[in-house]
Design a protein around this motif. Structure first.
Motif, PDB file in Angstrom:
ATOM      1  N   GLU A 175       6.976   6.063  -7.074  1.00 43.01           N
ATOM      2  CA  GLU A 175       7.405   5.267  -8.285  1.00 43.01           C
ATOM      3  C   GLU A 175       6.193   3.972  -8.154  1.00 43.01           C
ATOM      4  O   GLU A 175       5.656   3.674  -9.004  1.00 43.01           O
ATOM      5  CB  GLU A 175       8.731   4.686  -8.526  1.00 43.01           C
ATOM      6  CG  GLU A 175       9.694   5.828  -8.444  1.00 43.01           C
ATOM      7  CD  GLU A 175       9.526   6.601 -10.110  1.00 43.01           C
ATOM      8  OE1 GLU A 175       8.648   5.929 -10.784  1.00 43.01           O
ATOM      9  OE2 GLU A 175       9.918   7.787 -10.121  1.00 43.01           O
ATOM     10  N   LEU A 176       6.236   3.417  -6.756  1.00 44.66           N
ATOM     11  CA  LEU A 176       5.384   2.324  -6.820  1.00 44.66           C
ATOM     12  C   LEU A 176       3.909   2.684  -6.709  1.00 44.66           C
ATOM     13  O   LEU A 176       3.072   2.287  -7.398  1.00 44.66           O
ATOM     14  CB  LEU A 176       5.622   1.605  -5.389  1.00 44.66           C
ATOM     15  CG  LEU A 176       6.838   1.089  -5.111  1.00 44.66           C
ATOM     16  CD1 LEU A 176       6.909   0.400  -3.756  1.00 44.66           C
ATOM     17  CD2 LEU A 176       7.400   0.132  -5.988  1.00 44.66           C
ATOM     18  N   ALA A 177       3.655   3.964  -6.180  1.00 46.24           N
ATOM     19  CA  ALA A 177       2.364   4.418  -6.393  1.00 46.24           C
ATOM     20  C   ALA A 177       1.687   4.723  -7.880  1.00 46.24           C
ATOM     21  O   ALA A 177       0.722   4.516  -8.250  1.00 46.24           O
ATOM     22  CB  ALA A 177       2.103   5.712  -5.442  1.00 46.24           C
ATOM     23  N   ARG A 208      -7.559   1.846   9.034  1.00 44.56           N
ATOM     24  CA  ARG A 208      -7.201   1.829  10.554  1.00 44.56           C
ATOM     25  C   ARG A 208      -5.709   2.480  10.334  1.00 44.56           C
ATOM     26  O   ARG A 208      -4.970   3.287  11.115  1.00 44.56           O
ATOM     27  CB  ARG A 208      -6.954   0.641  11.091  1.00 44.56           C
ATOM     28  CG  ARG A 208      -8.414  -0.259  11.614  1.00 44.56           C
ATOM     29  CD  ARG A 208      -8.158  -1.400  12.577  1.00 44.56           C
ATOM     30  NE  ARG A 208      -7.271  -2.321  11.897  1.00 44.56           N
ATOM     31  CZ  ARG A 208      -8.104  -3.541  11.224  1.00 44.56           C
ATOM     32  NH1 ARG A 208      -9.440  -3.392  11.165  1.00 44.56           N
ATOM     33  NH2 ARG A 208      -7.499  -4.307  10.767  1.00 44.56           N
ATOM     34  N   LEU A 209      -4.829   1.924   9.491  1.00 45.63           N
ATOM     35  CA  LEU A 209      -3.382   2.798   9.215  1.00 45.63           C
ATOM     36  C   LEU A 209      -3.373   3.907   9.009  1.00 45.63           C
ATOM     37  O   LEU A 209      -2.682   4.768   9.454  1.00 45.63           O
ATOM     38  CB  LEU A 209      -2.662   1.789   8.216  1.00 45.63           C
ATOM     39  CG  LEU A 209      -2.113   0.470   8.623  1.00 45.63           C
ATOM     40  CD1 LEU A 209      -1.671  -0.568   7.339  1.00 45.63           C
ATOM     41  CD2 LEU A 209      -1.289   0.178   9.696  1.00 45.63           C
ATOM     42  N   THR A 210      -4.590   4.498   8.103  1.00 48.81           N
ATOM     43  CA  THR A 210      -4.522   5.623   7.740  1.00 48.81           C
ATOM     44  C   THR A 210      -4.742   6.593   9.132  1.00 48.81           C
ATOM     45  O   THR A 210      -4.014   7.669   9.140  1.00 48.81           O
ATOM     46  CB  THR A 210      -5.532   6.029   6.636  1.00 48.81           C
ATOM     47  OG1 THR A 210      -5.260   5.320   5.455  1.00 48.81           O
ATOM     48  CG2 THR A 210      -5.373   7.552   6.238  1.00 48.81           C
ATOM     49  N   ALA A 257       1.715   7.654   5.852  1.00 51.30           N
ATOM     50  CA  ALA A 257       2.563   7.416   7.248  1.00 51.30           C
ATOM     51  C   ALA A 257       3.612   8.363   7.300  1.00 51.30           C
ATOM     52  O   ALA A 257       3.835   8.957   8.498  1.00 51.30           O
ATOM     53  CB  ALA A 257       2.671   6.161   7.338  1.00 51.30           C
ATOM     54  N   TRP A 258       4.650   8.254   6.193  1.00 52.36           N
ATOM     55  CA  TRP A 258       5.736   9.063   6.199  1.00 52.36           C
ATOM     56  C   TRP A 258       5.772  10.450   6.456  1.00 52.36           C
ATOM     57  O   TRP A 258       6.378  11.226   7.259  1.00 52.36           O
ATOM     58  CB  TRP A 258       6.610   8.718   4.981  1.00 52.36           C
ATOM     59  CG  TRP A 258       7.532   7.482   5.331  1.00 52.36           C
ATOM     60  CD1 TRP A 258       7.484   5.887   4.752  1.00 52.36           C
ATOM     61  CD2 TRP A 258       8.759   7.446   5.974  1.00 52.36           C
ATOM     62  NE1 TRP A 258       8.326   5.164   4.916  1.00 52.36           N
ATOM     63  CE2 TRP A 258       9.296   6.012   5.824  1.00 52.36           C
ATOM     64  CE3 TRP A 258       9.642   8.442   6.496  1.00 52.36           C
ATOM     65  CZ2 TRP A 258      10.443   5.628   6.420  1.00 52.36           C
ATOM     66  CZ3 TRP A 258      10.685   7.810   7.139  1.00 52.36           C
ATOM     67  CH2 TRP A 258      11.139   6.624   7.005  1.00 52.36           C
ATOM     68  N   GLN A 259       4.667  10.972   5.777  1.00 48.75           N
ATOM     69  CA  GLN A 259       4.492  12.559   5.925  1.00 48.75           C
ATOM     70  C   GLN A 259       3.982  12.673   7.366  1.00 48.75           C
ATOM     71  O   GLN A 259       4.383  13.817   7.969  1.00 48.75           O
ATOM     72  CB  GLN A 259       3.343  12.925   4.888  1.00 48.75           C
ATOM     73  CG  GLN A 259       3.990  12.800   3.494  1.00 48.75           C
ATOM     74  CD  GLN A 259       2.653  13.216   2.441  1.00 48.75           C
ATOM     75  OE1 GLN A 259       2.440  14.151   2.512  1.00 48.75           O
ATOM     76  NE2 GLN A 259       2.247  12.205   1.788  1.00 48.75           N
ATOM     77  N   CYS A 260       3.149  11.716   7.967  1.00 52.78           N
ATOM     78  CA  CYS A 260       2.729  12.030   9.080  1.00 52.78           C
ATOM     79  C   CYS A 260       3.974  12.260  10.391  1.00 52.78           C
ATOM     80  O   CYS A 260       4.031  12.774  11.360  1.00 52.78           O
ATOM     81  CB  CYS A 260       1.711  11.330   9.665  1.00 52.78           C
ATOM     82  SG  CYS A 260      -0.050  11.496   8.718  1.00 52.78           S
ATOM     83  N   VAL A 261       4.720  11.139  10.037  1.00 53.62           N
ATOM     84  CA  VAL A 261       5.791  11.031  10.947  1.00 53.62           C
ATOM     85  C   VAL A 261       6.807  12.369  10.979  1.00 53.62           C
ATOM     86  O   VAL A 261       7.105  12.693  12.066  1.00 53.62           O
ATOM     87  CB  VAL A 261       6.854   9.564  10.728  1.00 53.62           C
ATOM     88  CG1 VAL A 261       8.150   9.652  11.262  1.00 53.62           C
ATOM     89  CG2 VAL A 261       5.819   8.509  11.210  1.00 53.62           C
ATOM     90  N   GLU A 295       0.847  -1.276  -0.001  1.00 56.81           N
ATOM     91  CA  GLU A 295      -0.068  -0.076   0.101  1.00 56.81           C
ATOM     92  C   GLU A 295       0.839   1.287   0.027  1.00 56.81           C
ATOM     93  O   GLU A 295       0.881   1.833   1.133  1.00 56.81           O
ATOM     94  CB  GLU A 295      -0.793   0.019   1.286  1.00 56.81           C
ATOM     95  CG  GLU A 295      -1.719  -1.197   1.185  1.00 56.81           C
ATOM     96  CD  GLU A 295      -3.044  -1.194   0.126  1.00 56.81           C
ATOM     97  OE1 GLU A 295      -3.014  -0.010  -0.339  1.00 56.81           O
ATOM     98  OE2 GLU A 295      -3.849  -2.148  -0.002  1.00 56.81           O
ATOM     99  N   PRO A 296       1.496   1.816  -1.020  1.00 56.06           N
ATOM    100  CA  PRO A 296       2.529   2.748  -1.363  1.00 56.06           C
ATOM    101  C   PRO A 296       1.613   3.896  -0.786  1.00 56.06           C
ATOM    102  O   PRO A 296       2.447   4.868  -0.295  1.00 56.06           O
ATOM    103  CB  PRO A 296       3.053   2.605  -2.507  1.00 56.06           C
ATOM    104  CG  PRO A 296       1.991   1.869  -3.295  1.00 56.06           C
ATOM    105  CD  PRO A 296       1.249   0.970  -2.618  1.00 56.06           C
ATOM    106  N   VAL A 297       0.671   4.117  -1.145  1.00 54.76           N
ATOM    107  CA  VAL A 297      -0.032   5.438  -1.001  1.00 54.76           C
ATOM    108  C   VAL A 297      -0.339   5.751   0.539  1.00 54.76           C
ATOM    109  O   VAL A 297      -0.169   6.870   1.079  1.00 54.76           O
ATOM    110  CB  VAL A 297      -1.442   5.514  -1.815  1.00 54.76           C
ATOM    111  CG1 VAL A 297      -2.447   6.836  -1.390  1.00 54.76           C
ATOM    112  CG2 VAL A 297      -1.333   5.434  -3.255  1.00 54.76           C
TER     113      VAL A 297
END
Length: 311
Positions: free
Chosen positions: A225-227, A286-288, A38-42, A31-33
């Protein structure tokens, strides 16, 4: 321990722990999106910890700042933060964090300026190699075909975004493969991936000693790239997209015995040909939501003393 110190500790723990958790997880490639989010939130949480710590440290060091930060607050709330007992280090921390913030902004402006200069240079070269016909006006979304011996395609962002493809790519990629390649580039443009790349590069360049920013930059380059691959494969199929990637990159040495360290093309092709199962919608949600809560934690930590005083 004062709230500014707690915020700095929380920022350090987030910067160290969150990238390790994401690296060990099995879902970012699936789930690259969601992983991009998640990286942006971190990173937002780390920056927010620094910004809030700077604000409270400045309020503890200078009465004028305290008056603006706590202007509408009751006296009990101000006393709850114990700003007068922070010691002489509060001003130094506030100045250091402010300088770091200004440096981050300067790095971002420099990155954007460099990207703009590269874009203008490429547009000038494009106009030289493919001039407009008499009476023709630049149009957004215009497809430009360039003579070239190397298969390539790229998206030029800006006021009039353009998709550029070389004649070698047209000769090598047939039918739906070419459509998949163009859809990949359009996916980058629609998701505004260039802003993620600019921001991550600015932080990694400005603070090379901070591992979380270097990991953020590397993961952004890989995940976008994956997205984009997924966006193309949903329209034209995974096998077609994988064949388009191979045809576009087979002459660049990325499939050789010693591919370049940053070449993720073989992994991308393998992922397209052996697609991992997507996560169930409930787990994606849930992850989002969990990622969105990460930047909320510094805000809650900052508000706890004031809320206790009011309660």
């Amino acid at each position: 321990m004062t709230v500014p110190a707690v915020l700095l500790l929380l920022g350090a723990l987030t910067a160290v722990g969150a990238p390790r958790l994401l690296a060990r997880a099995d879902w970012p490639d699936r789930e690259p999106v969601v992983a991009l989010w998640a990286w942006q939130c971190v990173v937002a949480a780390v920056l927010l910890c620094c910004a809030l710590s700077m604000t409270l440290s400045a309020a503890a060091a200078w009465q004028a700042v305290r008056g603006h930060v706590f202007a509408p607050a009751p006296r009990a709330v101000v006393d709850a933060y114990a700003l007068g007992s922070t010691g002489p280090w509060a001003g130094a921390i506030a100045v250091a964090l402010a300088c770091a913030g200004l440096w981050s902004g300067a790095m971002l402006l420099r990155e954007v300026a460099r990207a703009g200069a590269r874009s203008r240079a490429r547009r000038a070269e494009l106009l030289l190699r493919a001039p407009l016909l008499p009476g023709e006006e630049p149009a957004a979304g215009r497809l430009v075909v360039l003579e070239g011996e190397r298969p390539d395609a790229w998206w030029l962002s800006g006021a009039t975004p353009q998709l550029v493809v070389t004649t070698a790519a047209l000769r090598r990629l047939k039918g739906r493969q070419l459509d998949a390649l163009l859809a990949h580039e359009q996916g980058h443009a629609q998701a505004r991936h260039h802003w993620l790349l600019h921001s991550s590069s600015a932080l990694a360049t400005g603070f090379p000693q901070v591992p979380v920013f270097a990991a953020f930059r590397d993961e952004m380059h890989r995940l976008v790239e994956l997205a984009a691959d997924d966006m193309a494969s949903r329209r034209f199929g995974r096998q077609t997209t994988a064949l388009a990637l191979v045809g576009l990159n087979e002459d660049r040495g990325v499939f050789g015995p010693s591919p370049t360290p940053q070449a993720h093309v073989p992994q991308r092709v393998h992922r397209l040909l052996t697609p991992p199962d997507r996560l169930p919608p409930a787990r994606r949600l849930r992850l989002t939501a969990a990622a969105a809560l990460v930047p909320v934690i510094p805000v809650l930590v900052t508000l706890v003393p004031g809320l206790r005083a009011l309660g």
